[in-house]
Design a protein around this motif. Structure first.
Motif, PDB file in Angstrom:
ATOM      1  N   TRP A 227       0.834  -1.202   0.000  1.00  0.00           N
ATOM      2  CA  TRP A 227       0.000   0.000   0.000  1.00  0.00           C
ATOM      3  C   TRP A 227       0.870   1.253   0.000  1.00  0.00           C
ATOM      4  O   TRP A 227       0.594   2.216  -0.718  1.00  0.00           O
ATOM      5  CB  TRP A 227      -0.911  -0.009   1.232  1.00  0.00           C
ATOM      6  CG  TRP A 227      -1.817   1.180   1.308  1.00  0.00           C
ATOM      7  CD1 TRP A 227      -3.074   1.297   0.801  1.00  0.00           C
ATOM      8  CD2 TRP A 227      -1.517   2.446   1.918  1.00  0.00           C
ATOM      9  NE1 TRP A 227      -3.585   2.549   1.053  1.00  0.00           N
ATOM     10  CE2 TRP A 227      -2.648   3.278   1.740  1.00  0.00           C
ATOM     11  CE3 TRP A 227      -0.412   2.945   2.602  1.00  0.00           C
ATOM     12  CZ2 TRP A 227      -2.695   4.583   2.227  1.00  0.00           C
ATOM     13  CZ3 TRP A 227      -0.455   4.246   3.074  1.00  0.00           C
ATOM     14  CH2 TRP A 227      -1.590   5.063   2.889  1.00  0.00           C
ATOM     15  N   LEU A 228       1.931   1.263   0.831  1.00  0.00           N
ATOM     16  CA  LEU A 228       2.835   2.407   0.896  1.00  0.00           C
ATOM     17  C   LEU A 228       3.530   2.627  -0.436  1.00  0.00           C
ATOM     18  O   LEU A 228       3.663   3.775  -0.889  1.00  0.00           O
ATOM     19  CB  LEU A 228       3.868   2.197   2.005  1.00  0.00           C
ATOM     20  CG  LEU A 228       4.894   3.313   2.197  1.00  0.00           C
ATOM     21  CD1 LEU A 228       4.204   4.613   2.585  1.00  0.00           C
ATOM     22  CD2 LEU A 228       5.924   2.916   3.248  1.00  0.00           C
ATOM     23  N   ARG A 229       3.983   1.532  -1.066  1.00  0.00           N
ATOM     24  CA  ARG A 229       4.619   1.674  -2.387  1.00  0.00           C
ATOM     25  C   ARG A 229       3.651   2.279  -3.395  1.00  0.00           C
ATOM     26  O   ARG A 229       4.014   3.157  -4.183  1.00  0.00           O
ATOM     27  CB  ARG A 229       5.111   0.311  -2.857  1.00  0.00           C
ATOM     28  CG  ARG A 229       5.846   0.347  -4.192  1.00  0.00           C
ATOM     29  CD  ARG A 229       5.004  -0.281  -5.296  1.00  0.00           C
ATOM     30  NE  ARG A 229       4.793  -1.675  -5.032  1.00  0.00           N
ATOM     31  CZ  ARG A 229       3.759  -2.357  -5.535  1.00  0.00           C
ATOM     32  NH1 ARG A 229       2.838  -1.748  -6.277  1.00  0.00           N
ATOM     33  NH2 ARG A 229       3.619  -3.639  -5.263  1.00  0.00           N
ATOM     34  N   THR A 233       4.350   5.831  -5.257  1.00  0.00           N
ATOM     35  CA  THR A 233       4.612   5.818  -6.702  1.00  0.00           C
ATOM     36  C   THR A 233       3.418   6.248  -7.544  1.00  0.00           C
ATOM     37  O   THR A 233       3.601   6.636  -8.701  1.00  0.00           O
ATOM     38  CB  THR A 233       5.046   4.418  -7.154  1.00  0.00           C
ATOM     39  OG1 THR A 233       3.985   3.485  -6.907  1.00  0.00           O
ATOM     40  CG2 THR A 233       6.293   3.971  -6.420  1.00  0.00           C
ATOM     41  N   GLU A 234       2.206   6.206  -6.976  1.00  0.00           N
ATOM     42  CA  GLU A 234       1.033   6.519  -7.794  1.00  0.00           C
ATOM     43  C   GLU A 234       0.133   7.585  -7.180  1.00  0.00           C
ATOM     44  O   GLU A 234      -0.073   8.639  -7.767  1.00  0.00           O
ATOM     45  CB  GLU A 234       0.225   5.239  -8.044  1.00  0.00           C
ATOM     46  CG  GLU A 234       0.996   4.195  -8.858  1.00  0.00           C
ATOM     47  CD  GLU A 234       0.161   2.982  -9.186  1.00  0.00           C
ATOM     48  OE1 GLU A 234      -1.079   3.099  -9.205  1.00  0.00           O
ATOM     49  OE2 GLU A 234       0.742   1.907  -9.416  1.00  0.00           O
ATOM     50  N   LYS A 235      -0.401   7.305  -5.990  1.00  0.00           N
ATOM     51  CA  LYS A 235      -1.396   8.229  -5.454  1.00  0.00           C
ATOM     52  C   LYS A 235      -0.792   9.575  -5.088  1.00  0.00           C
ATOM     53  O   LYS A 235      -1.375  10.618  -5.364  1.00  0.00           O
ATOM     54  CB  LYS A 235      -2.087   7.607  -4.241  1.00  0.00           C
ATOM     55  CG  LYS A 235      -2.977   6.428  -4.580  1.00  0.00           C
ATOM     56  CD  LYS A 235      -3.952   6.138  -3.461  1.00  0.00           C
ATOM     57  CE  LYS A 235      -5.018   7.211  -3.413  1.00  0.00           C
ATOM     58  NZ  LYS A 235      -6.050   6.911  -2.393  1.00  0.00           N
ATOM     59  N   ARG A 236       0.381   9.571  -4.446  1.00  0.00           N
ATOM     60  CA  ARG A 236       0.993  10.840  -4.057  1.00  0.00           C
ATOM     61  C   ARG A 236       1.294  11.700  -5.271  1.00  0.00           C
ATOM     62  O   ARG A 236       1.163  12.922  -5.234  1.00  0.00           O
ATOM     63  CB  ARG A 236       2.280  10.598  -3.259  1.00  0.00           C
ATOM     64  CG  ARG A 236       2.861  11.856  -2.654  1.00  0.00           C
ATOM     65  CD  ARG A 236       4.178  11.601  -1.966  1.00  0.00           C
ATOM     66  NE  ARG A 236       5.215  11.209  -2.917  1.00  0.00           N
ATOM     67  CZ  ARG A 236       6.500  11.089  -2.610  1.00  0.00           C
ATOM     68  NH1 ARG A 236       6.899  11.292  -1.364  1.00  0.00           N
ATOM     69  NH2 ARG A 236       7.385  10.746  -3.518  1.00  0.00           N
ATOM     70  N   ASN A 237       1.727  11.036  -6.341  1.00  0.00           N
ATOM     71  CA  ASN A 237       2.060  11.755  -7.576  1.00  0.00           C
ATOM     72  C   ASN A 237       0.881  11.823  -8.539  1.00  0.00           C
ATOM     73  O   ASN A 237       1.033  12.243  -9.680  1.00  0.00           O
ATOM     74  CB  ASN A 237       3.245  11.075  -8.266  1.00  0.00           C
ATOM     75  CG  ASN A 237       4.490  11.106  -7.407  1.00  0.00           C
ATOM     76  OD1 ASN A 237       4.751  12.084  -6.730  1.00  0.00           O
ATOM     77  ND2 ASN A 237       5.255  10.024  -7.434  1.00  0.00           N
ATOM     78  N   LYS A 238      -0.267  11.334  -8.068  1.00  0.00           N
ATOM     79  CA  LYS A 238      -1.501  11.367  -8.869  1.00  0.00           C
ATOM     80  C   LYS A 238      -1.307  10.708 -10.221  1.00  0.00           C
ATOM     81  O   LYS A 238      -1.722  11.210 -11.257  1.00  0.00           O
ATOM     82  CB  LYS A 238      -1.990  12.809  -9.039  1.00  0.00           C
ATOM     83  CG  LYS A 238      -2.350  13.470  -7.718  1.00  0.00           C
ATOM     84  CD  LYS A 238      -2.879  14.879  -7.916  1.00  0.00           C
ATOM     85  CE  LYS A 238      -3.234  15.492  -6.574  1.00  0.00           C
ATOM     86  NZ  LYS A 238      -3.764  16.866  -6.711  1.00  0.00           N
ATOM     87  N   GLN A 239      -0.661   9.531 -10.192  1.00  0.00           N
ATOM     88  CA  GLN A 239      -0.434   8.789 -11.430  1.00  0.00           C
ATOM     89  C   GLN A 239      -1.389   7.613 -11.567  1.00  0.00           C
ATOM     90  O   GLN A 239      -1.235   6.774 -12.427  1.00  0.00           O
ATOM     91  CB  GLN A 239       0.998   8.267 -11.470  1.00  0.00           C
ATOM     92  CG  GLN A 239       2.039   9.363 -11.566  1.00  0.00           C
ATOM     93  CD  GLN A 239       3.450   8.818 -11.511  1.00  0.00           C
ATOM     94  OE1 GLN A 239       3.671   7.646 -11.263  1.00  0.00           O
ATOM     95  NE2 GLN A 239       4.412   9.676 -11.749  1.00  0.00           N
ATOM     96  N   LEU A 240      -2.388   7.524 -10.686  1.00  0.00           N
ATOM     97  CA  LEU A 240      -3.314   6.412 -10.721  1.00  0.00           C
ATOM     98  C   LEU A 240      -4.138   6.453 -11.991  1.00  0.00           C
ATOM     99  O   LEU A 240      -4.764   7.456 -12.322  1.00  0.00           O
ATOM    100  CB  LEU A 240      -4.235   6.458  -9.505  1.00  0.00           C
ATOM    101  CG  LEU A 240      -5.254   5.330  -9.356  1.00  0.00           C
ATOM    102  CD1 LEU A 240      -4.502   4.014  -9.152  1.00  0.00           C
ATOM    103  CD2 LEU A 240      -6.200   5.607  -8.211  1.00  0.00           C
ATOM    104  N   ASP A 241      -4.145   5.354 -12.718  1.00  0.00           N
ATOM    105  CA  ASP A 241      -4.922   5.249 -13.942  1.00  0.00           C
ATOM    106  C   ASP A 241      -6.406   5.287 -13.597  1.00  0.00           C
ATOM    107  O   ASP A 241      -6.890   4.507 -12.779  1.00  0.00           O
ATOM    108  CB  ASP A 241      -4.591   3.917 -14.657  1.00  0.00           C
ATOM    109  CG  ASP A 241      -5.159   3.864 -16.060  1.00  0.00           C
ATOM    110  OD1 ASP A 241      -6.344   4.213 -16.230  1.00  0.00           O
ATOM    111  OD2 ASP A 241      -4.414   3.452 -16.978  1.00  0.00           O
ATOM    112  N   PRO A 242      -7.197   6.184 -14.224  1.00  0.00           N
ATOM    113  CA  PRO A 242      -8.628   6.276 -13.898  1.00  0.00           C
ATOM    114  C   PRO A 242      -9.387   4.998 -14.224  1.00  0.00           C
ATOM    115  O   PRO A 242     -10.474   4.770 -13.710  1.00  0.00           O
ATOM    116  CB  PRO A 242      -9.118   7.447 -14.757  1.00  0.00           C
ATOM    117  CG  PRO A 242      -8.097   7.569 -15.850  1.00  0.00           C
ATOM    118  CD  PRO A 242      -6.798   7.161 -15.239  1.00  0.00           C
TER     119      PRO A 242
END
Length: 257
Positions: A227-229, A233-242
């Motif tokens: 979850w932390l990774r 790598t994704e949520k903090r940098n808002k890279q989560l694919d919609p």
């Protein structure tokens, strides 16, 4: 549907490595694991230790190492097919096999740490070891955790579902049965702490439940490490694919819990 289960191919891709390099890394891991296994069989056969080969599948260490070897091989195939075609072989599997692969992933990221902890705390002897035994111990009781850590950090996999605690417990219970079947059929305990002649029955039960508790604790630690990774790598940098709802669903699942 098939697409909804893993729309962005998390098991076959990495946030850190391009697909070709991820394929190479997993292939090397799998090849080394299999070489280690067959080297042990050859060494034992050449040194009058064929009985060790015959009883190898009675040891949890050996079973988890086989699991790492095969998981790395399957993961390499999925990454290779993704690299070549844009869609991993895993995507073409029926749902039941996809779920089995997810459980397989959970086991190879939890059990190796359990093996490492139990071996170095309960089983390791400080007596002088040969170079061969030193290599085997470091490989199967040290590098195993490195394999698991790599699969936690490098891919884009999501946190283990809480329900996966159930198969982890079932597998450990089945292994305990294997250990006692080995004693009944071959006359020895694979691990001394299971021997109720050397230890009281209460101590044997304590060891068994202690290992079970350690497995559950490790599951939780691994789950939140993943979850932390994902968060870094994704949520903090808002890279989560919609199109990929898995991380959002995981967060909602945690709130419900």
């Amino acid at each position: 549907s098939r697409e909804r289960m893993d729309p962005t191919h998390r098991f076959a891709t990495s946030w850190l490595l391009p697909p070709l390099f991820l394929f190479i890394q997993r292939t090397i891991y799998s090849a080394y694991a299999f070489v280690t296994l067959f080297a042990k069989y050859i060494y034992n056969s050449s040194n009058g230790l064929k009985k060790d080969n015959n009883s190898s599948f009675s040891y949890f260490t050996e079973l988890t190492w086989w699991g790492l070897a095969f998981y790395s091989a399957f993961a390499a195939v999925h990454t290779f097919t993704y690299w070549r075609t844009g869609s991993p072989l895993l995507q073409k599997w029926p749902r039941v096999l996809k779920e089995a692969h997810k459980i397989f992933y959970t086991t190879v990221t939890v059990y190796p740490f359990l093996v490492t902890v139990v071996f170095w705390i309960l089983l390791f002897s400080s007596v002088q070891l040969s170079a061969y035994l030193t290599w085997v111990n470091v490989t199967q009781h040290g590098l195993n955790s490195l394999y698991a850590l790599t699969e936690i950090i490098i891919p884009r996999t999501e946190p283990h579902p809480w329900i996966h605690i159930v198969p982890l417990i079932i597998i450990l219970a089945l292994y305990l049965a294997v250990a006692y079947i080995t004693y009944a059929t071959q006359g020895f305990y694979v691990y001394a702490f299971l021997d109720d002649k050397l230890n009281s029955k209460g101590a044997v039960a304590g060891y068994s439940f202690g290992i079970l508790a350690a497995a559950i604790i490790l599951f939780v630690l691994v789950r939140y490490s993943i979850w932390l990774r994902l968060w870094i790598t994704e949520k903090r940098n808002k890279q989560l694919d919609p199109n990929d709802l898995d991380v959002e669903n995981t967060a909602k699942e945690d709130k419900v819990q």
